[in-house]
Design a protein around this motif. Structure first.
Motif, PDB file in Angstrom:
ATOM      1  N   LEU A  39       0.827  -1.196   0.000  1.00 60.22           N
ATOM      2  CA  LEU A  39       0.000   0.000   0.000  1.00 60.22           C
ATOM      3  C   LEU A  39       0.868   1.255   0.000  1.00 60.22           C
ATOM      4  O   LEU A  39       1.775   1.405   0.842  1.00 60.22           O
ATOM      5  CB  LEU A  39      -0.922  -0.008   1.224  1.00 60.22           C
ATOM      6  N   GLY A  40       0.626   2.151  -0.947  1.00 58.34           N
ATOM      7  CA  GLY A  40       1.365   3.402  -1.013  1.00 58.34           C
ATOM      8  C   GLY A  40       2.772   3.304  -1.551  1.00 58.34           C
ATOM      9  O   GLY A  40       3.547   4.267  -1.461  1.00 58.34           O
ATOM     10  N   ALA A  88      -0.815  -7.318   0.267  1.00 58.70           N
ATOM     11  CA  ALA A  88      -0.315  -6.461  -0.804  1.00 58.70           C
ATOM     12  C   ALA A  88      -1.105  -6.771  -2.063  1.00 58.70           C
ATOM     13  O   ALA A  88      -1.919  -7.694  -2.091  1.00 58.70           O
ATOM     14  CB  ALA A  88       1.180  -6.696  -1.055  1.00 58.70           C
ATOM     15  N   ARG A 112      -5.408  -8.513  -5.070  1.00 59.96           N
ATOM     16  CA  ARG A 112      -5.245  -7.861  -3.762  1.00 59.96           C
ATOM     17  C   ARG A 112      -5.403  -8.905  -2.683  1.00 59.96           C
ATOM     18  O   ARG A 112      -6.485  -9.471  -2.495  1.00 59.96           O
ATOM     19  CB  ARG A 112      -6.268  -6.747  -3.570  1.00 59.96           C
ATOM     20  N   THR A 114      -5.337  -9.872   1.237  1.00 64.85           N
ATOM     21  CA  THR A 114      -5.449  -9.358   2.603  1.00 64.85           C
ATOM     22  C   THR A 114      -5.339 -10.530   3.555  1.00 64.85           C
ATOM     23  O   THR A 114      -6.110 -11.498   3.453  1.00 64.85           O
ATOM     24  CB  THR A 114      -6.792  -8.650   2.828  1.00 64.85           C
TER      25      THR A 114
END
Lengths: 116, 115
Positions: A39-40, A88, A112, A114
């Motif tokens: 993330l980011g 990720a 994705r 989780t």
């Protein structure tokens, strides 16, 4: 379809579970890459295949990560005993020629993952 | 080792204004450089690439980038922003001399466009 496809698009796993992520590259593409995008962050290299040969796996973060491309087309990324830090987006990319450094890499939409 | 630094994690512009997204690279050999765009829930799409030909590279959707060796930069520009340009942009580098070399990405810059 004409592009790279990945499945599933979303995966929720409990910590400790094994997961398998699939990538269908563009037909005829020799090179296949897996990347991990936290993330980011930007994508980070995991592993590279030229046809069925895994020529570089230097980016795999631990021995819990395993990838294969047995017939030189579809590839599977397997993560054993998932941990929360494995959460990720996992991206697959393919390119026509061996190497892929110059040729455009075509990216799939990602899976994705989780881990709870 | 090669690396990419994108200056500014978030850039905001008005519609019609100049877009400038900054990228600096580090490489021990002449690099190949790329800009990718990522829309929400979609894969990365190549905007343009530099492979040691012309230093000014034109890409899709009106974007262009200039390779400046002396500044180790490869900034992305567009003269006039559109609302549809709002997305995440990634600069990437790869080595031209190694088979199977993957892309090394920067952390990305989110572009917001306001009306």
């Amino acid at each position: 379809g004409a592009g790279v496809s990945q499945s599933p698009r979303y995966k929720v796993a409990k910590r400790g579970q094994d997961v398998a992520l699939r990538c269908d590259p563009i037909s005829g593409h020799v090179s296949l890459f897996w990347y991990q995008q936290a993330l980011g962050q930007g994508p980070e290299f995991l592993t590279y295949f030229q046809n069925e040969a895994q020529l570089d796996k230097s980016g795999l973060p631990s021995d819990r990560f395993f990838a294969e491309r047995p017939e030189g087309s579809v590839s599977t990324l397997k993560i054993q005993r998932t941990q929360q830090e494995d959460s990720a987006v996992y991206l697959c990319a393919s390119s026509l020629a061996p190497g892929g450094a110059v040729d455009e890499q075509f990216f799939g939409p990602g899976t994705r993952l989780t881990v709870l | 080792a090669q690396s990419v630094t994108q200056l500014g994690s978030h850039v905001s512009v008005s519609e019609g204004a100049l877009v400038l997204l900054r990228c600096n690279y580090s490489s021990s050999v002449p690099p190949y450089l790329f800009w990718y765009v990522q829309y929400p829930n979609q894969g990365l799409q190549l905007l343009l690439k530099y492979t040691s030909a012309a230093t000014l590279v034109k890409g899709i959707n009106g974007f262009e980038a200039e390779f400046k060796k002396s500044e180790t930069s490869f900034h992305l520009t567009k003269p006039s922003a559109h609302m549809s340009d709002a997305a995440e942009y990634f600069c990437a580098v790869s080595s031209p001399n190694q088979a199977g070399t993957a892309l090394i990405f920067g952390k990305g810059t989110t572009l917001s466009v306001s009306s």
